[in-house]
Write an enzyme that holds these catalytic residues in place. Sequence first.
Site, mmCIF file in Angstrom:
data_model
loop_
_atom_site.group_PDB
_atom_site.id
_atom_site.type_symbol
_atom_site.label_atom_id
_atom_site.label_comp_id
_atom_site.label_asym_id
_atom_site.label_seq_id
_atom_site.Cartn_x
_atom_site.Cartn_y
_atom_site.Cartn_z
ATOM 1 N N HIS A 68 -31.135 -18.191 58.485
ATOM 2 C CA HIS A 68 -30.818 -16.995 59.256
ATOM 3 C C HIS A 68 -31.998 -16.525 60.094
ATOM 4 O O HIS A 68 -31.819 -15.785 61.054
ATOM 5 C CB HIS A 68 -30.352 -15.885 58.319
ATOM 6 C CG HIS A 68 -29.768 -14.711 59.023
ATOM 7 N ND1 HIS A 68 -28.792 -14.845 60.001
ATOM 8 C CD2 HIS A 68 -30.011 -13.380 58.921
ATOM 9 C CE1 HIS A 68 -28.459 -13.641 60.446
ATOM 10 N NE2 HIS A 68 -29.190 -12.742 59.817
ATOM 11 N N SER A 103 -29.135 -10.957 64.380
ATOM 12 C CA SER A 103 -28.183 -10.678 63.317
ATOM 13 C C SER A 103 -27.324 -9.483 63.710
ATOM 14 O O SER A 103 -26.670 -9.519 64.750
ATOM 15 C CB SER A 103 -28.935 -10.446 61.999
ATOM 16 O OG SER A 103 -28.044 -10.420 60.918
#
Length: 716
Positions: A689, A573
């Site tokens: 994610h 991320s």
Amino acid sequence: MRNDGAQDLSPEPEDENLWLEDIHGEKQLAWVKEQNAKTLDRFRDGLFDSLAGDLRTALDSDDRIPMVAKLGDHYFNFWRDKTNPKGVWRRTTWESYLTESPDWEILLDLDELGRVEETPWVWAGAMVRRSDRRRALVLLSPDGGDAHRVREFDLQSKTFVDGGFNIPSAKTRLAWLDDDTLLVATETDEDSLTTSSYPRQARVLKRGQDVSEAQIVAEVPRDHVAIFLGSDISPEAEHTDRAVIIDAIDFFNTSTSVLDIDEVRGMDGALSQEPSAWEKALTTVDVPSNVEVGVERDFVLFRPQSEWNSETVTVPAGGLAIADIAEVRAGTIAPRVIFAPDAHTALQSFTWTRGFLVLELLSDVQSELVVLDPNDDFSARPLSGVPANHMVGLGAVDRHDESTANDFWMISTGFLTPSTLSHGRLGEDGFDAEVIKSAPALFPAEGLSVEQHFATSADGTKVPYFQIGAEGLELDGANPTLLDGYGGFELSRTPAYSPVVGIGWLGRTTSAGRRGVYVLANIRGGGEYGPAWHTSAMRENRMRCYEDYAAVARDLIDRGVTSPTSLACAGGSNGGLLVGNMLTQYPQLFGAISCGVPLLDMRRYTKLSAGYSWKAEYGDPDVAEDWEFIRAFSPYHLLADDTDYPPVLFWTATSDDRVGPVQARKMAARMQSKGVADVWFYEDTQGGHAAASDNEQTAFTRALSYRFLWNTLTGE
């Protein structure tokens, strides 16, 4: 800047890979399939399968601590294992929980539900109503992404309620108001969402009502991040029921409003249908937008991101102040400071029991706990006994139950110390705690030690980092070393027991007998030293976090722990953006890089998935003035010809609706088109994610990362 006051728009650089932004396109997925095949053909072998199997076994271990949340007479837990890869939601009693093998009552089996409904549901949480603990709102993601479906569930019949609350898949936020009413923020049409793809309208939803017809009681502008909701509802007679509505202007600026539920109830207890009644009951807390606001019982708490000069007192950045809610609602805010940070100590979080407020602090990234007594002028006393290089967290058990009003859970963990769960009770004379669950060791830690060091960054700032490696480590630069970090959004990285790191790296040994060394860097952009540590590396100062990380890498090399050919880095991320900048700005320092679910194209990040919501952190690339500094840390645009880049693996997930798979796709494609050797790409179709929706996927993706890194550094 133009003379008329408007901001100049920066032109978009040429991008030959825009076609890869069609996430589910047939041509695009064919490209993904081809890339996946090449990567797995290279790295999936017997050693990979063995590593993935070991990771899966550890993640599925029946000896893990089943963490629970108390509601009424039951203790709830969500559990995944080999038999139930998607997991089961279950509950037990306190007496049973204390035994080695609790008797669990299965409420919902996600694997069975997925088979029946032909949807691979992924658990996203549950919200049990407090009035009778009979009904719950269950949140289920169809693919592991942030969007989830909300369905009402009956805890006695263990079935979904026929005709109950049922909200289609969206990035929904919601809270119970009473047995038949919810406060909901969800997607109803295009106008109901912000530019960042999150809900912007708060509605009062009655049972049996279509959500699109529910009354709107608050909304935020479309260019804000989102509207967030919460409620504190209890059947206790002396308890004041309230809801909180938060306008998230950006990631670090908010406006908080308090909704007094009692003011919109009629004599019969029913909630009013008059919009004016809801408007009257809603009080906006009048403080600067960078002051975080929390509500607990009859207190309002304030934590400013920068120094706040109120009319009565100055609250330092990262401090904690408190005021009476009645005064706040009357428009008079006279806070008093109950915690002030110093150069070494920062507030990380706080927890309320019925009678006490517990602060979780970090002092040079070392854990400390302090108990404040509201009934004794918020007098403070430390909870002693926290070992060095460990983290101790504390949370209330159930302050609404008289028998557990001041009980707490305490979790203790360290890099080499499996977690323990203690149960205790706070009192005026101190506290007592008893260990009730201990996790087993899941990787061999004998002969390993934990050290804390400090590197000096480019501007002279001292940057702490933890080093986990063999005792008496030979400092000849030949140790395979993995550097980890994050450096963003005021997120602190702290000591924790990780079987994935332990098995995947610390437990590995080269043919020459060298064990893997793991390093965690506490760079700026994080929250280890409070808000200033974060804000000092935002926007135009973003390069500081990359300079900090490079400084740690150089310190490891200078100390002889490792060398560039034996040093790898990994991040996901925002951490993927971090290591993407190591790849493009400091390629000479690293021998391998694993870049997961990353941000990389910082020119178009605001147009991809939820990227618009991060402008406060990075800047707005559409504004020419911002793009001038953003381009300096946009890895996609820093790639150069005739540069020796270390081998790199990009890994992501098709279903990631937060960062999205697009950036990793484009970066890999551009590097490959430039003829860069050793550029690998893998995209899982599920997992959101996290790029993993269950333990099997987690084991697979992490095994791929570790297999790539270890093989690249050691050749083994």
